[in-house]
Motif scaffolding. Structure first.
Motif, PDB file in Angstrom:
ATOM      1  N   GLY A  32       0.833  -1.197   0.000  1.00 47.43           N
ATOM      2  CA  GLY A  32       0.000   0.000   0.000  1.00 47.43           C
ATOM      3  C   GLY A  32       0.864   1.243   0.000  1.00 47.43           C
ATOM      4  N   VAL A  33       0.722   2.092   1.021  1.00 39.38           N
ATOM      5  CA  VAL A  33       1.567   3.286   1.129  1.00 39.38           C
ATOM      6  C   VAL A  33       2.582   3.148   2.252  1.00 39.38           C
ATOM      7  CG1 VAL A  33      -0.267   4.747   0.211  1.00 39.38           C
ATOM      8  CG2 VAL A  33      -0.024   4.511   2.690  1.00 39.38           C
ATOM      9  N   THR A  34       2.745   1.924   2.756  1.00 44.19           N
ATOM     10  CA  THR A  34       3.557   1.705   3.943  1.00 44.19           C
ATOM     11  C   THR A  34       4.877   1.018   3.610  1.00 44.19           C
ATOM     12  OG1 THR A  34       1.572   1.501   5.301  1.00 44.19           O
ATOM     13  CG2 THR A  34       3.613   0.619   6.217  1.00 44.19           C
ATOM     14  N   LEU A  35       5.955   1.548   4.166  1.00 46.20           N
ATOM     15  CA  LEU A  35       7.264   0.903   4.136  1.00 46.20           C
ATOM     16  C   LEU A  35       7.580   0.394   5.536  1.00 46.20           C
ATOM     17  CD1 LEU A  35       9.376   3.530   2.129  1.00 46.20           C
ATOM     18  CD2 LEU A  35       8.255   1.481   1.233  1.00 46.20           C
ATOM     19  N   ARG A  36       8.079  -0.823   5.627  1.00 43.66           N
ATOM     20  CA  ARG A  36       8.530  -1.362   6.907  1.00 43.66           C
ATOM     21  C   ARG A  36      10.051  -1.391   6.881  1.00 43.66           C
ATOM     22  NH1 ARG A  36       3.807  -3.473   5.427  1.00 43.66           N
ATOM     23  NH2 ARG A  36       2.116  -3.358   6.953  1.00 43.66           N
ATOM     24  N   VAL A  48       4.722   5.891   6.472  1.00 42.27           N
ATOM     25  CA  VAL A  48       4.027   6.225   5.234  1.00 42.27           C
ATOM     26  C   VAL A  48       5.054   6.763   4.240  1.00 42.27           C
ATOM     27  CG1 VAL A  48       2.253   7.676   4.173  1.00 42.27           C
ATOM     28  CG2 VAL A  48       1.904   6.768   6.478  1.00 42.27           C
ATOM     29  N   ASP A  49       5.062   6.202   3.034  1.00 41.17           N
ATOM     30  CA  ASP A  49       6.000   6.669   2.015  1.00 41.17           C
ATOM     31  C   ASP A  49       5.461   7.953   1.397  1.00 41.17           C
ATOM     32  OD1 ASP A  49       7.800   7.112   0.019  1.00 41.17           O
ATOM     33  OD2 ASP A  49       7.183   5.419  -1.219  1.00 41.17           O
ATOM     34  N   ALA A  50       5.998   9.080   1.834  1.00 43.50           N
ATOM     35  CA  ALA A  50       5.548  10.374   1.318  1.00 43.50           C
ATOM     36  C   ALA A  50       6.215  10.750   0.007  1.00 43.50           C
ATOM     37  CB  ALA A  50       5.824  11.464   2.358  1.00 43.50           C
ATOM     38  N   MET A 410       5.492  14.037  -2.351  1.00 42.24           N
ATOM     39  CA  MET A 410       4.690  13.669  -3.518  1.00 42.24           C
ATOM     40  C   MET A 410       4.107  12.284  -3.220  1.00 42.24           C
ATOM     41  SD  MET A 410       6.700  14.756  -6.972  1.00 42.24           S
ATOM     42  CE  MET A 410       6.986  16.451  -7.479  1.00 42.24           C
ATOM     43  N   PRO A 411       3.068  12.201  -2.427  1.00 42.69           N
ATOM     44  CA  PRO A 411       2.603  10.902  -1.940  1.00 42.69           C
ATOM     45  C   PRO A 411       1.850  10.098  -3.003  1.00 42.69           C
ATOM     46  CG  PRO A 411       1.162  12.647  -1.163  1.00 42.69           C
ATOM     47  CD  PRO A 411       2.292  13.317  -1.879  1.00 42.69           C
ATOM     48  N   PRO A 412       1.716   8.784  -2.790  1.00 37.56           N
ATOM     49  CA  PRO A 412       0.887   7.970  -3.689  1.00 37.56           C
ATOM     50  C   PRO A 412      -0.558   8.467  -3.693  1.00 37.56           C
ATOM     51  CG  PRO A 412       2.231   6.583  -2.254  1.00 37.56           C
ATOM     52  CD  PRO A 412       2.344   7.977  -1.737  1.00 37.56           C
TER      53      PRO A 412
END
Length: 440
Positions: A32-36, A48-50, A410-412
């Protein structure tokens, strides 16, 4: 030795020294928009990958539609050469791009697609095409390009030659690069006046007139200059460049590698100005961040002229041109864009960023806060301590990658309102923490 230290011992990262202390975080999973992430000490962080992985992963990670497209193409073939061969993913992609491209009845439509490896390569192809075109129409002295101060077009040699020659990243290579012609940067969107736009237009037109016998084309990032400073300027300036190019027999190249596919609130930033370029470069979000792929589009008259010229061909041919796997994923990505839902998402994200970042304007050391489409920028008065600010943002659940004096996102497009609020709060909190340390 952990993975980060193994990396430091053998790899070289972008815009970074080869250093045993380089700040790094290991990505263990993305969804999704998440990086671990995992840091040097083994601590794990969910963020959250911004950045949309440098503006490319507009649909987020592990999107089922894109994953399915990759699996289907892998079951057939992942790559074949494009010299003398063709395949369905490439043909479909060309048709999709041409159907989506900016259109205006008063100007020749874009009708031909050259598929390239990366954004920088698409710019190289565009510059070479412009020079070949001028030679084919009997103007072989037209070898230089008119570019705009503040611009950034890539890190390959031709692309570097049209980036800002003084304030960009490439002054070290001045002796290697072609000496092109640079016009002043346009006035900023927030402060531009009709008089200011007119004065800028006249200055650019004057340069084009003086150098018209040696210029092949004008190149510009429309409406938003990306890596040159996240600088927003009026669409009237793009229209002026279209008129100047026509007046002086130049081709207009629009570099939409960063701005294409909805990022600024229009499908292409050219649509803000209502104009059609002669040559269009796209990349980054083309495959939704899955694989590297870019494209150069031009009108049929240019393609016919160059094909009938002395060389008889466009003189470029990447080994992985039109990679079928990348093309198949790009078609799936453009299918998601084609449903039109991105417009609502970009407006919603833009409104959330404008509201969430507004408080930064009152911070000490903040020079400007600006947004356009799904882009939010906080410009500081001094250079950012990138590792320190990155760590501060990670502690707040956000991945950002500042540069120079800019903290931006520049987010998804799939970010929820809660994700956008997390991004804005993370940026503001990291900036406040860094400035609090400076004041102390």
């Amino acid at each position: 030795m952990n993975l980060i230290n193994r990396d430091r011992a053998s790899l070289w990262h972008p815009y970074a020294p080869a250093s045993p202390t380089l700040p790094l975080w290991e990505v263990e999973e993305a969804s999704g928009v998440t990086l671990r992430l995992k840091d040097d000490d083994g601590a794990r962080h969910e963020v959250v990958d911004a950045m949309s992985s440098w503006w490319s992963a507009i649909h987020g990670y592990r999107h089922p539609t894109l994953d399915d497209a990759a699996r289907r193409q892998l079951s057939r073939f992942s790559h074949v050469m494009f010299g003398g061969l063709t395949h369905e993913p490439a043909v479909e992609l060309a048709e999709r791009l041409l159907a989506m491209a900016p259109a205006d009845p008063s100007h020749a439509p874009l009708g031909r697609v050259f598929l390239a490896d990366s954004g920088s390569v698409s710019v190289e192809v565009a510059l070479k095409l412009a020079v070949q075109y001028q030679s084919a129409v009997g103007r072989p002295r037209r070898q230089r390009i008119l570019s705009i101060r503040g611009g950034y077009h890539g890190d390959t040699t031709g692309a570097m030659s049209v980036c800002d020659p003084l304030d960009g990243m490439h002054a070290t290579f001045a002796g290697l690069l072609s000496h092109n012609v640079f016009a002043p940067r346009p006035p900023g969107a927030a402060t531009a006046t009709p008089e200011g736009i007119g004065a800028w237009r006249d200055a650019v037109d004057g340069l084009a007139r003086i150098h018209s016998d040696e210029l092949a084309a004008i190149i510009v990032e429309p409406v938003l200059q990306g890596a040159g400073g996240m600088f927003v300027y009026p669409s009237e300036c793009v229209r002026a460049l279209r008129e100047i190019a026509d007046r002086h027999g130049l081709l207009l190249i629009l570099d939409e590698i960063a701005t294409g596919f909805g990022r600024t609130g229009e499908l292409f930033a050219a649509n803000h100005a209502g104009i059609v370029p002669d040559i269009l470069c796209v990349g980054k979000a083309l495959t939704g961040g899955y694989l590297t792929l870019a494209a150069m589009l031009c009108n049929d008259e240019i393609a016919r002229t160059v094909s009938a010229g002395g060389a008889g061909a466009l003189l470029h041919g990447p080994t992985f041109m039109a990679n079928p796997l990348a093309c198949a994923i790009a078609n799936a990505s453009l299918g998601l864009i084609g449903d039109g839902g991105w417009r609502h998402d970009v407006r919603r994200i833009g409104a959330g960023l404008a509201n969430g970042l507004a408080r930064a304007a009152a911070y000490d050391g903040v020079a400007d806060v600006r947004t356009i489409g799904a882009v939010g920028v906080v410009e500081l008065e001094r250079a950012v301590d990138v590792p320190a600010l990155t760590r501060a943002a990670i502690r707040r659940g956000v991945w950002i990658r500042p540069f120079r004096n800019l903290v931006y996102t520049m987010p998804p497009y799939i970010c929820t309102d809660a994700d956008v609020a997390t991004i804005a709060e993370g940026m503001l909190g990291a900036i406040a923490e860094m400035h609090a340390e400076v004041r102390a």
